[in-house]
Scaffold this active site. Structure first.
Site, mmCIF file in Angstrom:
data_model
loop_
_atom_site.group_PDB
_atom_site.id
_atom_site.type_symbol
_atom_site.label_atom_id
_atom_site.label_comp_id
_atom_site.label_asym_id
_atom_site.label_seq_id
_atom_site.Cartn_x
_atom_site.Cartn_y
_atom_site.Cartn_z
ATOM 1 C CD GLU A 181 -2.911 -1.111 0.154
ATOM 2 O OE1 GLU A 181 -2.497 -1.073 -1.022
ATOM 3 O OE2 GLU A 181 -4.112 -1.132 0.442
ATOM 4 C CB THR A 231 -5.837 4.838 -3.421
ATOM 5 O OG1 THR A 231 -6.752 3.771 -3.646
ATOM 6 C CG2 THR A 231 -5.853 5.197 -1.949
HETATM 7 N N1 HSE Z 1 -8.644 4.001 3.514
HETATM 8 C C1 HSE Z 1 -8.160 4.112 2.170
HETATM 9 C C2 HSE Z 1 -8.667 5.417 1.572
HETATM 10 C C3 HSE Z 1 -8.674 2.952 1.375
HETATM 11 O O1 HSE Z 1 -9.861 5.688 1.731
HETATM 12 O O2 HSE Z 1 -7.900 6.149 0.978
HETATM 13 C C4 HSE Z 1 -8.242 2.959 -0.056
HETATM 14 O O3 HSE Z 1 -8.860 1.867 -0.726
#
Ligand code: HSE
Length: 315
Positions: free
Chosen positions: A135, A188
């Site tokens: 990530e 993202t």
């Molecule tokens: N918590 C993260 C966001 C998840 O909302 O950016 C990304 O899939």
């Protein structure tokens, strides 16, 4: 399974719905499909290599250092120092930039599969920091609300990142999810840039009260409470502007009797939770119908909460 050169395993890691409305970066759950498949083989030649990627339209790098599946397992290899190398073939079975945890499904598949090949020296919880490295590579932040549930199954709360404290929550038996993936892409990294850095105290109170309500509802299988708590007043109003047809999809889901509806992860996928499979299907179909006037195609996934997480695939 004996750990020796030539030993091969094929694994699957599931997609996830992160944030779950009020739990930004703190809460997520796994669904049955889609997900990623990975074939891992121990080799005599040292080092970690990705030798094939399918299903990504040629967009993901084979360079293991630049690939979420690669970087996660490189960190694991540095920790475990096995006497073997590793080759991987990644079969993307889910879209990139979908809000379904595509990057974390690849990371989770790699660390889970590698750990299995080595005779499971680490627990699933211990594998999470390695999967989180994927990530960090994908969006610049090592958030765990996709990787946690993909790796451990079910609903997972990240109570703390430093130190990492990850809590598995109960899955109410009749809780089903409909996820609609409109065919647009949102990365993202971009969807995090639009977020406000400061929030009003009054909004924070509403948000953490809803998160408490949602978690209470999961423990008591109180579906009405789950529904009342699926409310994100901080992030959804901003991010939903990036999702064509969001308001129409949400209205359609709620009109069809869903418990609640919000953005899956950073979007563009939108999820609804419902009591029972039929209700989830009705919500999902209503959401898809709502997209039609916009001329936007979409995929629909209906699933209970996936309690298993990643698994070894048999031929
Ligand atoms: N918590 C993260 C966001 C998840 O909302 O950016 C990304 O899939």
């Amino acid at each position: 399974m004996k750990a020796e050169p030539g030993t091969t395993i094929r694994v699957f890691a599931p997609a996830t719905v992160a944030n779950v409305a009020c739990g930004f970066d703190s809460l997520g759950f796994a669904i049955n499909e889609p997900g990623d498949e990975l074939v891992l083989t121990l080799t005599e030649k040292p080092g970690v290599r990705i030798i094939e990627i399918t299903g990504d339209g040629g967009r993901l790098p084979l360079d293991a250092e630049k690939n979420t599946a690669g970087v996660s397992v490189i960190k694991l290899w540095q920790k475990l120092q096995p006497e073997f190398g590793l080759e991987m073939k990644l079969h993307k079975k889910m879209p990139l930039g979908s809000g379904l945890g595509s990057s974390s499904a690849s990371s989770v598949a790699s660390v889970f599969g590698a750990n299995e090949l080595l005779g499971n020296p680490l627990s699933r919880k211990d594998l999470l920091p390695f999967a989180m490295e994927g990530e960090r590579l994908a969006c610049g932040v090592a958030h765990a609300d996709n990787a946690g549930p993909s790796l451990m199954g079910g609903f997972v709360l990240i109570r703390s990142y430093d130190p990492l404290d990850v809590i598995q929550l109960p899955n109410p038996p009749e809780l089903f999810c409909a996820v609609v993936h409109p065919h647009v892409e949102i990365m993202t990294e971009d969807a995090r840039k639009v977020l406000r850095r400061r929030i009003r105290l009054e909004d924070a109170v509403v948000q953490w009260s809803n998160l408490g309500g949602l978690i209470s509802g999961l423990y008591t299988s109180d579906y009405a409470l789950i529904g009342r708590s699926l409310n994100d007043i901080i992030f959804e109003p901003v991010r939903s502007l990036l999702i064509p047809g969001f308001d129409q999809m949400k209205q359609a889901a709620m009109d069809s009797g869903a418990l609640g509806c919000s953005i899956s992860g950073s979007g563009p996928s939108v999820f609804a939770l419902a009591k029972g499979e039929e209700s989830a299907r009705a919500a999902g179909q209503a959401m898809q119908e709502a997209l039609k006037p916009l001329g936007l195609d979409s995929d629909l996934f209906i699933s209970p909460v996936n309690a298993e997480g990643p698994r070894v695939l048999k031929d």
